[in-house]
Design an enzyme around this catalytic site. Structure first.
Site, mmCIF file in Angstrom:
data_model
loop_
_atom_site.group_PDB
_atom_site.id
_atom_site.type_symbol
_atom_site.label_atom_id
_atom_site.label_comp_id
_atom_site.label_asym_id
_atom_site.label_seq_id
_atom_site.Cartn_x
_atom_site.Cartn_y
_atom_site.Cartn_z
ATOM 1 N N GLU A 89 -9.604 -13.535 -2.455
ATOM 2 C CA GLU A 89 -8.803 -13.953 -1.285
ATOM 3 C C GLU A 89 -9.459 -15.155 -0.616
ATOM 4 O O GLU A 89 -10.661 -15.125 -0.332
ATOM 5 C CB GLU A 89 -8.672 -12.795 -0.283
ATOM 6 C CG GLU A 89 -7.965 -13.261 0.994
ATOM 7 C CD GLU A 89 -7.597 -12.150 1.952
ATOM 8 O OE1 GLU A 89 -7.088 -11.106 1.485
ATOM 9 O OE2 GLU A 89 -7.800 -12.340 3.163
ATOM 10 N N LYS B 176 -14.842 -8.679 0.014
ATOM 11 C CA LYS B 176 -14.867 -9.231 1.374
ATOM 12 C C LYS B 176 -16.284 -9.012 1.921
ATOM 13 O O LYS B 176 -16.869 -7.953 1.669
ATOM 14 C CB LYS B 176 -13.827 -8.487 2.246
ATOM 15 C CG LYS B 176 -13.581 -9.141 3.587
ATOM 16 C CD LYS B 176 -12.462 -8.434 4.357
ATOM 17 C CE LYS B 176 -12.186 -9.153 5.656
ATOM 18 N NZ LYS B 176 -11.188 -8.460 6.484
ATOM 19 N N ASP C 241 -1.374 -13.121 1.352
ATOM 20 C CA ASP C 241 -1.905 -12.028 2.171
ATOM 21 C C ASP C 241 -2.295 -12.627 3.512
ATOM 22 O O ASP C 241 -3.470 -12.832 3.798
ATOM 23 C CB ASP C 241 -3.109 -11.388 1.473
ATOM 24 C CG ASP C 241 -3.602 -10.183 2.245
ATOM 25 O OD1 ASP C 241 -2.913 -9.759 3.191
ATOM 26 O OD2 ASP C 241 -4.688 -9.664 1.919
ATOM 27 N N HIS D 143 0.871 -1.171 0.000
ATOM 28 C CA HIS D 143 0.000 0.000 0.000
ATOM 29 C C HIS D 143 0.910 1.224 0.000
ATOM 30 O O HIS D 143 2.020 1.171 0.554
ATOM 31 C CB HIS D 143 -0.830 0.089 1.278
ATOM 32 C CG HIS D 143 -1.768 -1.050 1.500
ATOM 33 N ND1 HIS D 143 -1.417 -2.176 2.175
ATOM 34 C CD2 HIS D 143 -3.059 -1.212 1.159
ATOM 35 C CE1 HIS D 143 -2.457 -2.995 2.229
ATOM 36 N NE2 HIS D 143 -3.456 -2.437 1.618
ATOM 37 N N MET E 92 2.851 -5.761 -7.680
ATOM 38 C CA MET E 92 1.513 -5.192 -7.431
ATOM 39 C C MET E 92 1.612 -4.045 -6.430
ATOM 40 O O MET E 92 2.449 -4.073 -5.526
ATOM 41 C CB MET E 92 0.597 -6.303 -6.895
ATOM 42 C CG MET E 92 -0.788 -5.890 -6.467
ATOM 43 S SD MET E 92 -0.903 -5.328 -4.747
ATOM 44 C CE MET E 92 -1.524 -6.794 -3.919
ATOM 45 N N ASP F 240 -11.694 -12.530 11.076
ATOM 46 C CA ASP F 240 -10.810 -12.477 9.906
ATOM 47 C C ASP F 240 -9.417 -12.959 10.316
ATOM 48 O O ASP F 240 -8.661 -12.232 10.957
ATOM 49 C CB ASP F 240 -10.779 -11.017 9.442
ATOM 50 C CG ASP F 240 -9.838 -10.785 8.284
ATOM 51 O OD1 ASP F 240 -9.319 -11.759 7.724
ATOM 52 O OD2 ASP F 240 -9.630 -9.607 7.948
ATOM 53 N N ASP G 203 2.250 1.774 3.454
ATOM 54 C CA ASP G 203 3.159 0.779 4.040
ATOM 55 C C ASP G 203 4.592 1.293 3.895
ATOM 56 O O ASP G 203 5.471 0.959 4.672
ATOM 57 C CB ASP G 203 3.084 -0.565 3.298
ATOM 58 C CG ASP G 203 1.721 -1.220 3.391
ATOM 59 O OD1 ASP G 203 0.950 -0.869 4.296
ATOM 60 O OD2 ASP G 203 1.429 -2.075 2.532
ATOM 61 N N HIS H 290 -11.514 -14.392 2.497
ATOM 62 C CA HIS H 290 -12.710 -13.564 2.318
ATOM 63 C C HIS H 290 -13.896 -14.377 1.802
ATOM 64 O O HIS H 290 -15.014 -14.229 2.304
ATOM 65 C CB HIS H 290 -12.408 -12.391 1.387
ATOM 66 C CG HIS H 290 -11.379 -11.449 1.962
ATOM 67 N ND1 HIS H 290 -10.932 -10.348 1.295
ATOM 68 C CD2 HIS H 290 -10.717 -11.461 3.151
ATOM 69 C CE1 HIS H 290 -10.033 -9.718 2.042
ATOM 70 N NE2 HIS H 290 -9.886 -10.379 3.161
ATOM 71 N N ASP I 138 -6.710 -14.608 8.423
ATOM 72 C CA ASP I 138 -5.499 -14.432 7.597
ATOM 73 C C ASP I 138 -4.376 -15.398 7.971
ATOM 74 O O ASP I 138 -3.209 -14.999 8.097
ATOM 75 C CB ASP I 138 -4.979 -12.981 7.711
ATOM 76 C CG ASP I 138 -5.832 -11.988 6.918
ATOM 77 O OD1 ASP I 138 -6.502 -12.396 5.960
ATOM 78 O OD2 ASP I 138 -5.813 -10.784 7.273
ATOM 79 N N GLU J 124 -10.835 -6.530 -5.022
ATOM 80 C CA GLU J 124 -10.844 -7.544 -3.950
ATOM 81 C C GLU J 124 -12.095 -7.415 -3.087
ATOM 82 O O GLU J 124 -12.333 -6.375 -2.477
ATOM 83 C CB GLU J 124 -9.584 -7.374 -3.095
ATOM 84 C CG GLU J 124 -9.494 -8.400 -1.983
ATOM 85 C CD GLU J 124 -8.197 -8.303 -1.206
ATOM 86 O OE1 GLU J 124 -7.237 -7.662 -1.692
ATOM 87 O OE2 GLU J 124 -8.142 -8.865 -0.102
ATOM 88 N N ASP K 184 -5.080 -13.623 -3.589
ATOM 89 C CA ASP K 184 -4.579 -13.496 -2.219
ATOM 90 C C ASP K 184 -4.714 -14.840 -1.520
ATOM 91 O O ASP K 184 -5.824 -15.311 -1.224
ATOM 92 C CB ASP K 184 -5.364 -12.416 -1.449
ATOM 93 C CG ASP K 184 -4.822 -11.017 -1.721
ATOM 94 O OD1 ASP K 184 -3.923 -10.883 -2.586
ATOM 95 O OD2 ASP K 184 -5.299 -10.068 -1.068
HETATM 96 C C1 GLT Z 1 -5.846 -5.578 4.288
HETATM 97 C C2 GLT Z 1 -6.856 -6.610 3.864
HETATM 98 C C3 GLT Z 1 -6.406 -7.400 2.716
HETATM 99 C C4 GLT Z 1 -6.217 -6.602 1.473
HETATM 100 C C5 GLT Z 1 -5.146 -5.610 1.557
HETATM 101 C C6 GLT Z 1 -5.145 -4.749 0.315
HETATM 102 S S1 GLT Z 1 -5.090 -4.753 3.004
HETATM 103 O O1 GLT Z 1 -4.840 -6.156 5.043
HETATM 104 O O2 GLT Z 1 -7.144 -7.462 4.970
HETATM 105 O O3 GLT Z 1 -7.246 -8.486 2.457
HETATM 106 O O4 GLT Z 1 -5.811 -7.488 0.460
HETATM 107 O O5 GLT Z 1 -5.658 -3.495 0.509
HETATM 108 MN MN MN Z 2 -6.327 -9.509 0.749
HETATM 109 MN MN MN Z 3 -7.850 -10.684 4.553
#
Ligand code: GLT
Ligand code: MN
Ligand code: MN
Length: 388
Positions: free
Chosen positions: A219, A185, A289, A56, A90, A257, A59, A222, A259, A183, A247
């Protein structure tokens, strides 16, 4: 020690700067790791064997940096990337952290917020282009609601479309050659996010001014949060020619969430995903991600990054074994062979209708034959567990 699961540049493994530099903050607790400066994160990724880093705008460049500070940071970051043989495939924009985005960015009711969000994205596109990025991800994490009293949801969709159209024109104008990857979610950080699934975006894209420039960035976590089958979403995106980015991480359905490290929660789902990407010949980044557990120090973060890539390669090898497995392939072939001689329904014509009407299709006989999916699934399990 290097073995057949050692990551190589050709595997195109990338990580977000925000993933390995994540300090482990959560809504209930403070940071557990000290800040990791971007150049050090790139060094860590180089050591772990990654190919790329994604970021980002903020970042790398603080939101309040002066132009001179920005340029100094960017030039030193470029050096760090070169020194560690890391590319930036990216870039994306942070439209969720600053309080100005508390009620959305592109979809906000406040035209000043929408203008600020578009302008911030343009600067992030400049930054990404300077670093060599060709894919620009847009995650509308704040584009949603807690109460639908705030606006009509179709107004949000219209505003989102306008913003994407504007940004496509900017990329064309500047000759950046970006492909945008949207993306989805379902929720978090908003109560509900408008573009909840990859399918939502696949519906929006054909309504844009430059649909050919816009695809998706599905993702794992998500779609799983939405209770959906991730491979199915990816397959539909692929079929539509819209899988511009992906992702990779993991998630248990029905939880916060998470991750998680790729393959940590559902290795079987991860297997079918890797098999799909490899079978169809997806050429894009394999972007992780994900976040290391909050229990880890930076040595643990490096293990986490290695684990993501290693699991991908282990599953890729398993997919190769699965494809080469004679018994598995015979079961699949038998099911196809059972339908041999049936009238084709892939193209409509008077002749095909005539053949269809005249064919003998005995529903009771057809439904009698077992499909052997129990066996097929058990064989899959055995491939996955390494005994086949
Ligand atoms: C954030 C989110 C991710 C996205 C990122 C891109 S930022 O951490 O949870 O899923 O991919 O903006
Ligand atoms: Mn993501
Ligand atoms: Mn995520």
């Amino acid at each position: 020690m290097s073995d057949q699961f050692t990551p190589l540049p050709e595997h195109k493994f990338s990580f977000g700067l925000w993933t390995v530099a994540n300090q482990g903050r959560d809504p209930f607790g403070a940071a557990v790791r000290p800040p990791l400066p971007p150049n050090d994160a790139v060094a860590m990724l180089g050591e772990a064997g990654a190919w790329g880093v994604n970021l980002h705008d903020n970042d790398l460049v603080p939101i309040d940096a002066t132009p001179a500070e920005r340029d100094a940071i960017v030039s030193s970051f470029k050096k760090a990337c070169r020194a560690n043989k890391i590319v930036v495939p990216m870039a994306t924009v942070n439209l969720f952290y600053d309080p100005i985005f508390r009620d959305g960015a592109f979809t906000s009711n406040d035209a000043r917020v929408r203008a600020y969000a578009v302008r911030k994205t343009m600067s992030a596109m400049d930054l990404g282009a300077e670093l060599g990025a060709k894919v620009f991800v847009l995650w509308g994490g704040r584009e949603g609601t807690e109460t639908d009293a705030c606006r009509r949801a179709d107004d949000a969709v219209k505003r989102l479309r306008e913003a994407i159209n504007f940004l496509c024109e900017y990329s064309l104008d500047k000759k950046y050659g970006y492909k945008f990857a949207m993306e989805a979610k379902p929720n978090e950080p908003r109560g509900d996010i408008y573009m909840a699934t990859t399918g939502n975006y696949l519906g929006l894209i054909p309504t844009l001014a430059h649909p050919e420039m816009v695809g998706v960035n599905p993702e794992v976590a998500h779609e799983t949060m939405a209770g959906l089958n991730f491979v199915h979403a990816v397959a539909q995106a692929w079929d539509a020619g819209k899988l511009f980015h992906i992702d990779l991480n993991d998630q248990v359905p029905g939880r916060y969430d998470q991750d998680f490290r790729f393959g940590a929660a559902n290795p079987r789902g991860a297997f079918f995903l890797v098999k799909f990407l490899e079978d169809v010949g997806y050429k894009g980044s394999r972007h992780f991600d994900a976040h290391a557990y909050r229990t880890e120090d930076y040595a643990g973060v490096k293990e986490f990054a290695r684990g993501c890539m290693r699991t991908y390669l282990i599953l890729k090898a398993a997919a190769k074994r699965w494809n080469a497995d004679k018994e598995i392939q015979a079961l699949l072939a038998e099911n196809i062979a059972a339908g041999k001689g049936a009238p084709p329904v892939n193209r409509y014509s008077q002749a095909s209708v005539k053949a269809l009407m005249g064919a003998s299709l005995d529903r009771e006989v057809i439904a009698t034959r077992g499909l052997a999916y129990e066996k097929l699934d058990q064989l899959t399990t055995e491939v996955l567990l390494g005994v086949r």
